[in-house]
Design a protein around this motif. Sequence first.
Motif, PDB file in Angstrom:
ATOM      1  N   PHE A   1      40.694  49.645  37.352  1.00  0.00           N
ATOM      2  CA  PHE A   1      41.414  48.346  36.676  1.00  0.00           C
ATOM      3  C   PHE A   1      40.535  47.420  37.281  1.00  0.00           C
ATOM      4  O   PHE A   1      40.550  46.327  36.122  1.00  0.00           O
ATOM      5  N   TYR A   2      39.632  47.371  38.208  1.00  0.00           N
ATOM      6  CA  TYR A   2      38.682  46.305  38.286  1.00  0.00           C
ATOM      7  C   TYR A   2      37.222  46.540  37.563  1.00  0.00           C
ATOM      8  O   TYR A   2      36.785  45.534  36.812  1.00  0.00           O
ATOM      9  N   GLU A   3      37.170  47.760  37.227  1.00  0.00           N
ATOM     10  CA  GLU A   3      36.013  48.084  36.104  1.00  0.00           C
ATOM     11  C   GLU A   3      36.312  47.487  34.704  1.00  0.00           C
ATOM     12  O   GLU A   3      35.413  46.950  33.930  1.00  0.00           O
ATOM     13  N   SER A   4      37.523  47.489  34.309  1.00  0.00           N
ATOM     14  CA  SER A   4      37.987  46.849  33.137  1.00  0.00           C
ATOM     15  C   SER A   4      37.596  45.337  32.914  1.00  0.00           C
ATOM     16  O   SER A   4      37.386  44.667  31.941  1.00  0.00           O
TER      17      SER A   4
ATOM     18  N   ARG B   1      47.689  49.797  40.981  1.00  0.00           N
ATOM     19  CA  ARG B   1      47.711  50.149  42.556  1.00  0.00           C
ATOM     20  C   ARG B   1      47.220  51.904  42.608  1.00  0.00           C
ATOM     21  O   ARG B   1      46.625  52.108  43.406  1.00  0.00           O
ATOM     22  N   LEU B   2      47.512  52.516  41.250  1.00  0.00           N
ATOM     23  CA  LEU B   2      47.155  53.953  41.172  1.00  0.00           C
ATOM     24  C   LEU B   2      45.517  54.140  41.030  1.00  0.00           C
ATOM     25  O   LEU B   2      45.011  54.956  41.589  1.00  0.00           O
ATOM     26  N   PHE B   3      45.072  53.083  40.038  1.00  0.00           N
ATOM     27  CA  PHE B   3      43.641  53.237  39.850  1.00  0.00           C
ATOM     28  C   PHE B   3      42.801  52.012  40.164  1.00  0.00           C
ATOM     29  O   PHE B   3      42.375  51.282  38.922  1.00  0.00           O
ATOM     30  N   PRO B   4      42.781  51.593  41.274  1.00  0.00           N
ATOM     31  CA  PRO B   4      42.308  50.360  41.505  1.00  0.00           C
ATOM     32  C   PRO B   4      40.976  49.983  40.934  1.00  0.00           C
ATOM     33  O   PRO B   4      40.730  49.010  40.451  1.00  0.00           O
ATOM     34  N   LEU B   5      39.992  51.085  41.039  1.00  0.00           N
ATOM     35  CA  LEU B   5      38.555  50.801  40.780  1.00  0.00           C
ATOM     36  C   LEU B   5      38.527  50.853  39.264  1.00  0.00           C
ATOM     37  O   LEU B   5      37.910  49.923  38.717  1.00  0.00           O
TER      38      LEU B   5
ATOM     39  N   SER C   1      32.837  40.496  32.363  1.00  0.00           N
ATOM     40  CA  SER C   1      32.173  39.621  33.425  1.00  0.00           C
ATOM     41  C   SER C   1      33.307  38.859  34.248  1.00  0.00           C
ATOM     42  O   SER C   1      33.035  37.658  34.173  1.00  0.00           O
ATOM     43  N   THR C   2      34.389  39.257  34.352  1.00  0.00           N
ATOM     44  CA  THR C   2      35.482  38.558  34.997  1.00  0.00           C
ATOM     45  C   THR C   2      36.196  39.309  36.048  1.00  0.00           C
ATOM     46  O   THR C   2      35.966  40.536  36.493  1.00  0.00           O
ATOM     47  N   ARG C   3      37.090  38.488  37.032  1.00  0.00           N
ATOM     48  CA  ARG C   3      37.513  39.335  37.855  1.00  0.00           C
ATOM     49  C   ARG C   3      39.169  39.084  37.588  1.00  0.00           C
ATOM     50  O   ARG C   3      39.601  38.343  36.835  1.00  0.00           O
ATOM     51  N   PRO C   4      40.122  39.882  38.178  1.00  0.00           N
ATOM     52  CA  PRO C   4      41.545  39.678  38.001  1.00  0.00           C
ATOM     53  C   PRO C   4      42.199  38.300  38.279  1.00  0.00           C
ATOM     54  O   PRO C   4      43.214  37.934  37.680  1.00  0.00           O
ATOM     55  N   ASP C   5      41.543  37.591  39.168  1.00  0.00           N
ATOM     56  CA  ASP C   5      41.959  36.318  39.522  1.00  0.00           C
ATOM     57  C   ASP C   5      41.525  35.434  38.556  1.00  0.00           C
ATOM     58  O   ASP C   5      41.715  33.964  38.538  1.00  0.00           O
ATOM     59  N   GLY C   6      40.725  35.760  37.748  1.00  0.00           N
ATOM     60  CA  GLY C   6      40.125  34.841  36.559  1.00  0.00           C
ATOM     61  C   GLY C   6      38.795  34.158  36.911  1.00  0.00           C
ATOM     62  O   GLY C   6      38.256  33.657  35.973  1.00  0.00           O
ATOM     63  N   ARG C   7      38.186  34.292  38.063  1.00  0.00           N
ATOM     64  CA  ARG C   7      36.954  34.011  38.357  1.00  0.00           C
ATOM     65  C   ARG C   7      35.649  34.596  37.706  1.00  0.00           C
ATOM     66  O   ARG C   7      35.996  35.724  37.520  1.00  0.00           O
TER      67      ARG C   7
ATOM     68  N   ASN D   1      25.842  47.647  38.825  1.00  0.00           N
ATOM     69  CA  ASN D   1      24.986  46.434  38.267  1.00  0.00           C
ATOM     70  C   ASN D   1      25.536  45.177  38.472  1.00  0.00           C
ATOM     71  O   ASN D   1      25.012  44.127  38.053  1.00  0.00           O
ATOM     72  N   TYR D   2      26.792  45.127  39.070  1.00  0.00           N
ATOM     73  CA  TYR D   2      27.374  44.029  39.127  1.00  0.00           C
ATOM     74  C   TYR D   2      27.201  43.444  40.847  1.00  0.00           C
ATOM     75  O   TYR D   2      27.178  44.187  41.706  1.00  0.00           O
ATOM     76  N   ILE D   3      27.252  41.796  40.786  1.00  0.00           N
ATOM     77  CA  ILE D   3      27.283  41.348  42.079  1.00  0.00           C
ATOM     78  C   ILE D   3      28.742  40.402  42.156  1.00  0.00           C
ATOM     79  O   ILE D   3      28.806  39.450  41.281  1.00  0.00           O
ATOM     80  N   LEU D   4      29.595  40.498  42.882  1.00  0.00           N
ATOM     81  CA  LEU D   4      30.566  39.810  42.925  1.00  0.00           C
ATOM     82  C   LEU D   4      30.900  38.949  44.245  1.00  0.00           C
ATOM     83  O   LEU D   4      30.493  39.404  45.325  1.00  0.00           O
ATOM     84  N   ALA D   5      30.528  37.626  43.976  1.00  0.00           N
ATOM     85  CA  ALA D   5      30.547  36.599  45.177  1.00  0.00           C
ATOM     86  C   ALA D   5      31.949  36.290  45.826  1.00  0.00           C
ATOM     87  O   ALA D   5      32.925  36.417  45.217  1.00  0.00           O
ATOM     88  N   ASP D   6      31.943  35.978  47.020  1.00  0.00           N
ATOM     89  CA  ASP D   6      33.298  35.974  47.589  1.00  0.00           C
ATOM     90  C   ASP D   6      34.186  36.637  47.504  1.00  0.00           C
ATOM     91  O   ASP D   6      35.139  36.352  46.839  1.00  0.00           O
ATOM     92  N   PRO D   7      34.162  37.857  47.768  1.00  0.00           N
ATOM     93  CA  PRO D   7      35.332  38.896  47.461  1.00  0.00           C
ATOM     94  C   PRO D   7      36.638  38.737  48.229  1.00  0.00           C
ATOM     95  O   PRO D   7      36.604  38.204  49.318  1.00  0.00           O
ATOM     96  N   THR D   8      37.731  39.169  47.600  1.00  0.00           N
ATOM     97  CA  THR D   8      38.772  39.122  48.265  1.00  0.00           C
ATOM     98  C   THR D   8      39.149  40.558  49.183  1.00  0.00           C
ATOM     99  O   THR D   8      38.348  41.368  49.048  1.00  0.00           O
ATOM    100  N   ALA D   9      40.208  40.516  49.985  1.00  0.00           N
ATOM    101  CA  ALA D   9      40.228  41.614  50.722  1.00  0.00           C
ATOM    102  C   ALA D   9      40.515  42.861  49.850  1.00  0.00           C
ATOM    103  O   ALA D   9      40.050  43.918  50.082  1.00  0.00           O
ATOM    104  N   GLU D  10      41.114  42.702  48.419  1.00  0.00           N
ATOM    105  CA  GLU D  10      41.308  43.934  47.902  1.00  0.00           C
ATOM    106  C   GLU D  10      40.104  44.239  47.286  1.00  0.00           C
ATOM    107  O   GLU D  10      39.818  45.506  47.309  1.00  0.00           O
ATOM    108  N   GLU D  11      39.290  43.522  46.909  1.00  0.00           N
ATOM    109  CA  GLU D  11      37.789  43.786  46.458  1.00  0.00           C
ATOM    110  C   GLU D  11      36.867  44.410  47.436  1.00  0.00           C
ATOM    111  O   GLU D  11      36.263  45.720  47.287  1.00  0.00           O
ATOM    112  N   GLU D  12      37.063  44.096  48.647  1.00  0.00           N
ATOM    113  CA  GLU D  12      36.155  44.702  49.665  1.00  0.00           C
ATOM    114  C   GLU D  12      36.687  45.949  50.061  1.00  0.00           C
ATOM    115  O   GLU D  12      35.698  46.717  50.211  1.00  0.00           O
TER     116      GLU D  12
END
Length: 300
Positions: free
Chosen positions: A27-30, A21-25, A35-41, A227-238
Amino acid sequence: MGLPDSSGGLLSELDVDAFRRLFPLRFYESHLAKSTRPDGRPLDKARDTSSALGAVASADGSALVKIGSTTMLAAIKMEVMTPSQESPDEGCIAIEFHMPPICSPIVRPGRPAEAAPVVSKQLSDTILSSGMINLKELSLISGKAAWMVYLDIYCLDADGALFDAALLSAVAAFSHLQIPVVSMNDEGKVVVMSEENEGGKEPVNKEKRKLTLCSIPFSLTCILYKNYILADPTAEEESIMETLVTVVLDSSGQLVSLYKPGGSVLAYTSAIQDCVALTRQRVRELQTILDEATAGMEVD
């Protein structure tokens, strides 16, 4: 799933939620670094997708589509109209995209969602420019009667990639559409046949029929971040990584349109090419899902 802390241990689930919540970017960069996302994709994988035809019994064509949690309900109603003098042998299609407050916390009651008119226009432009529907097929009597097609799409859950889900629901609803039988009444008007007027004059069209759909459009939205491309983003990612690209291809793999709000496309030339390649893979997946849904209706 935990995240490493400065001492090499794992943060607790509570700490992970707070960090997210505090550092979302960060969090995602980690996750992106692995080469993965929080939902495991994986970065290039779309969410699970489903399509069910005939969701609205009172509609002439309808479909319920889900991409992950993003959910769309599409319904088509047909009405007889007088065609314009400029296009006496063509019908018309009107498309409206609705975002009721139930679909997202950011949509407030009494205030139209900002995204709704944008998605409505994109849908209209895409469906008409793709050539999926020959408007001449909607003609009944040249210069006198044609079909007015009203397509309404309701977003029931807005969890990212709204256009992709809305377009798929529109295509599915048109695949399910059965054009009603019409006849000429005593006043010389073309009306939809019902049980009350079945004993009237000879039908203008003998039986219900389906539209011939050509060059069916499918889309995939991607996020471009570093340098990343994320297909089919969630609302949080957008909401966190705002550079979006939506590629629309038809069923034969030809480019229909490309949407990229803001910024320079030239700066992302290679990334755009990668997005197109991902969309080609996605088109095959969506075509299979649509074929299976259609086949299921035919069996029923």
